[in-house]
Scaffold this motif. Structure first.
Motif, PDB file in Angstrom:
ATOM      1  N   VAL A   1     127.918  -7.489  89.157  1.00  0.00           N
ATOM      2  CA  VAL A   1     126.865  -6.393  89.330  1.00  0.00           C
ATOM      3  C   VAL A   1     125.758  -6.823  89.777  1.00  0.00           C
ATOM      4  O   VAL A   1     125.534  -5.804  90.761  1.00  0.00           O
ATOM      5  CB  VAL A   1     126.793  -6.399  87.498  1.00  0.00           C
ATOM      6  N   ASN A   2     125.600  -8.639  89.902  1.00  0.00           N
ATOM      7  CA  ASN A   2     123.669  -8.531  90.193  1.00  0.00           C
ATOM      8  C   ASN A   2     123.712  -9.048  92.364  1.00  0.00           C
ATOM      9  O   ASN A   2     123.268  -8.718  92.872  1.00  0.00           O
ATOM     10  CB  ASN A   2     123.253  -9.281  90.125  1.00  0.00           C
ATOM     11  N   THR A   3     124.907  -8.715  92.653  1.00  0.00           N
ATOM     12  CA  THR A   3     124.877  -9.455  93.861  1.00  0.00           C
ATOM     13  C   THR A   3     125.940  -8.758  95.143  1.00  0.00           C
ATOM     14  O   THR A   3     125.776  -8.504  95.930  1.00  0.00           O
ATOM     15  CB  THR A   3     125.930 -11.004  93.685  1.00  0.00           C
ATOM     16  N   ASP A   4     127.575  -8.212  94.554  1.00  0.00           N
ATOM     17  CA  ASP A   4     128.920  -7.907  95.122  1.00  0.00           C
ATOM     18  C   ASP A   4     128.741  -6.539  94.434  1.00  0.00           C
ATOM     19  O   ASP A   4     129.313  -6.030  95.777  1.00  0.00           O
ATOM     20  CB  ASP A   4     130.140  -8.000  94.990  1.00  0.00           C
TER      21      ASP A   4
ATOM     22  N   ASP B   1     137.443 -21.847  83.617  1.00  0.00           N
ATOM     23  CA  ASP B   1     136.001 -22.372  82.763  1.00  0.00           C
ATOM     24  C   ASP B   1     134.376 -21.795  82.791  1.00  0.00           C
ATOM     25  O   ASP B   1     134.094 -22.514  82.196  1.00  0.00           O
ATOM     26  CB  ASP B   1     135.996 -23.469  83.795  1.00  0.00           C
ATOM     27  N   GLN B   2     135.110 -20.521  82.985  1.00  0.00           N
ATOM     28  CA  GLN B   2     133.305 -19.752  82.794  1.00  0.00           C
ATOM     29  C   GLN B   2     133.723 -18.620  82.306  1.00  0.00           C
ATOM     30  O   GLN B   2     134.685 -18.070  81.803  1.00  0.00           O
ATOM     31  CB  GLN B   2     132.750 -19.504  84.404  1.00  0.00           C
ATOM     32  N   ASP B   3     132.187 -18.081  81.589  1.00  0.00           N
ATOM     33  CA  ASP B   3     132.309 -17.418  80.719  1.00  0.00           C
ATOM     34  C   ASP B   3     132.492 -16.062  81.744  1.00  0.00           C
ATOM     35  O   ASP B   3     132.175 -16.037  82.679  1.00  0.00           O
ATOM     36  CB  ASP B   3     131.422 -17.264  79.909  1.00  0.00           C
ATOM     37  N   ALA B   4     134.069 -15.116  81.255  1.00  0.00           N
ATOM     38  CA  ALA B   4     133.937 -13.421  81.404  1.00  0.00           C
ATOM     39  C   ALA B   4     132.808 -12.930  81.449  1.00  0.00           C
ATOM     40  O   ALA B   4     132.567 -11.832  82.874  1.00  0.00           O
ATOM     41  CB  ALA B   4     134.855 -12.833  81.306  1.00  0.00           C
ATOM     42  N   ASN B   5     131.699 -12.672  80.471  1.00  0.00           N
ATOM     43  CA  ASN B   5     130.225 -12.316  81.318  1.00  0.00           C
ATOM     44  C   ASN B   5     129.250 -12.408  82.114  1.00  0.00           C
ATOM     45  O   ASN B   5     128.859 -11.513  82.315  1.00  0.00           O
ATOM     46  CB  ASN B   5     129.742 -11.461  80.131  1.00  0.00           C
ATOM     47  N   ILE B   6     129.677 -13.641  82.131  1.00  0.00           N
ATOM     48  CA  ILE B   6     128.926 -14.470  83.261  1.00  0.00           C
ATOM     49  C   ILE B   6     129.187 -13.810  84.334  1.00  0.00           C
ATOM     50  O   ILE B   6     128.707 -14.020  85.534  1.00  0.00           O
ATOM     51  CB  ILE B   6     128.638 -16.268  82.919  1.00  0.00           C
ATOM     52  N   THR B   7     130.805 -14.198  84.643  1.00  0.00           N
ATOM     53  CA  THR B   7     130.897 -13.939  85.951  1.00  0.00           C
ATOM     54  C   THR B   7     131.150 -11.996  86.429  1.00  0.00           C
ATOM     55  O   THR B   7     131.082 -11.832  87.436  1.00  0.00           O
ATOM     56  CB  THR B   7     132.649 -14.189  86.193  1.00  0.00           C
ATOM     57  N   TRP B   8     131.360 -10.945  84.933  1.00  0.00           N
ATOM     58  CA  TRP B   8     130.539  -9.924  85.274  1.00  0.00           C
ATOM     59  C   TRP B   8     129.267  -9.638  85.982  1.00  0.00           C
ATOM     60  O   TRP B   8     129.020  -8.235  86.330  1.00  0.00           O
ATOM     61  CB  TRP B   8     130.982  -8.970  84.098  1.00  0.00           C
TER      62      TRP B   8
ATOM     63  N   PRO C   1     134.884  -0.770  87.368  1.00  0.00           N
ATOM     64  CA  PRO C   1     134.483   0.718  87.383  1.00  0.00           C
ATOM     65  C   PRO C   1     133.761   1.108  88.539  1.00  0.00           C
ATOM     66  O   PRO C   1     133.668   2.539  88.164  1.00  0.00           O
ATOM     67  CB  PRO C   1     134.675   0.595  85.756  1.00  0.00           C
ATOM     68  N   LEU C   2     133.153   0.260  88.752  1.00  0.00           N
ATOM     69  CA  LEU C   2     131.956   1.209  89.527  1.00  0.00           C
ATOM     70  C   LEU C   2     132.134   0.994  91.083  1.00  0.00           C
ATOM     71  O   LEU C   2     131.525   2.025  91.961  1.00  0.00           O
ATOM     72  CB  LEU C   2     130.121   0.237  89.455  1.00  0.00           C
ATOM     73  N   CYS C   3     132.917  -0.089  91.793  1.00  0.00           N
ATOM     74  CA  CYS C   3     132.465  -0.209  92.797  1.00  0.00           C
ATOM     75  C   CYS C   3     134.429  -0.230  93.145  1.00  0.00           C
ATOM     76  O   CYS C   3     134.381  -0.381  94.286  1.00  0.00           O
ATOM     77  CB  CYS C   3     132.577  -1.269  93.651  1.00  0.00           C
TER      78      CYS C   3
END
Length: 285
Positions: free
Chosen positions: A83-86, A72-79, A61-63
């Protein structure tokens, strides 16, 4: 299992409640187990790795960019990684802002199927305003050139067609004479240096006008007939006497004369070449 001819033909279903032998078994591409026709689906046999190759994308919703969720990864970590890189909030308006028809009063949103580019103005319009009169097309852009060859031809034709009065002959002669004088002065330092030095040495050795008159090698004014020892003196005489008095009429004659054979030349460079070629580079008699 199988037949007497093919004893290894067919396999049992991996579901514990089924175990049915199937001669055309199905192998799951996620858990790599064998199932029958009835339990071949992920939900039917409750595949534990059904979402291993799923592609789930969430729009930020930001970009307004799509973020793929890793199975295999938690959705919070992916999010948090996005936010920090892309994540770039400035891209939100570019993505969400839809292009509209530029015609005043038209609110049609331009999409893939209703966009027409005008061939003259090269601007996108909707189907309703696709023709030039509908969007007041200014037409193709004209090529602007700094030099117009057609206008130059027209001006030259007009000048040739105009009758030239008789009084213009004297003005044209004076203009040509002034141009020749300026050319003589500009090229005297570079191309006529040898000739001027020879004339000055000969004038000093002869003792003035009497020696020049006896030898007959002098420069004569085309206006009043006055005789001079060098071209520079003739030019100064014409500018001081005839140009100031306004007497510019007369026939167009040669300006420079060879001190050896009295041959006239309009170009001082040609005079120097004549002296070096025909008289061996010596202007004295």
């Amino acid at each position: 299992m199988g037949t007497p001819e093919f004893p290894d033909l067919g396999k049992h279903c991996s579901v514990s409640d089924c175990k049915q032998i199937d001669f055309l078994p199905f192998t799951c591409d996620r858990c790599h187990q064998v199932y029958c026709l009835e339990h071949r689906g992920y939900i039917k046999h409750q595949c534990p790795k059904a979402d291993k190759q799923d592609v789930t994308v969430v729009v930020c919703p930001l970009c307004a960019k799509g973020v793929r969720l890793v199975p295999d990864q938690d959705a919070n970590i992916t999010w948090e990684n996005h936010v920090n890189t892309d994540c770039d909030p400035s891209n939100y308006e570019k993505v969400t802002k839809k292009k509209k028809c530029p015609v005043p009063g038209c609110r049609e949103i331009l999409g893939f199927s209703n966009t027409i580019k005008c061939r003259d103005c090269m601007v996108d319009h909707c189907l309703k305003h696709r023709f030039g009169p509908d969007h007041k097309c200014p037409g193709p852009r004209k090529m602007e050139t700094s030099f117009s060859f057609r206008n130059l031809l027209n001006v030259s034709k007009k000048q040739e067609s105009k009758p030239q009065p008789s009084s213009s002959a004297s003005s044209r002669w004076s203009t040509g004479f002034l141009n020749a004088v300026s050319n003589i002065r500009s090229s005297a330092e570079a191309g006529v240096s040898k000739l001027s030095e020879a004339n000055q040495g000969w004038w000093k050795a002869s003792g003035g006008v009497g020696a020049s008159q006896s030898s007959g090698q002098v420069e004569q004014c085309p206006q009043c007939g006055a005789k001079f020892s060098s071209v520079t003196a003739l030019v100064d005489h014409v500018q001081k006497v005839h140009e100031r008095s306004g007497n510019r009429s007369g026939p167009k004659v040669a300006i420079d004369a060879c001190p050896k054979c009295s041959r006239g030349f309009q170009d001082p460079v040609a005079l120097v070449e004549h002296v070096e070629r025909d008289h061996g580079g010596n202007s004295r008699s």
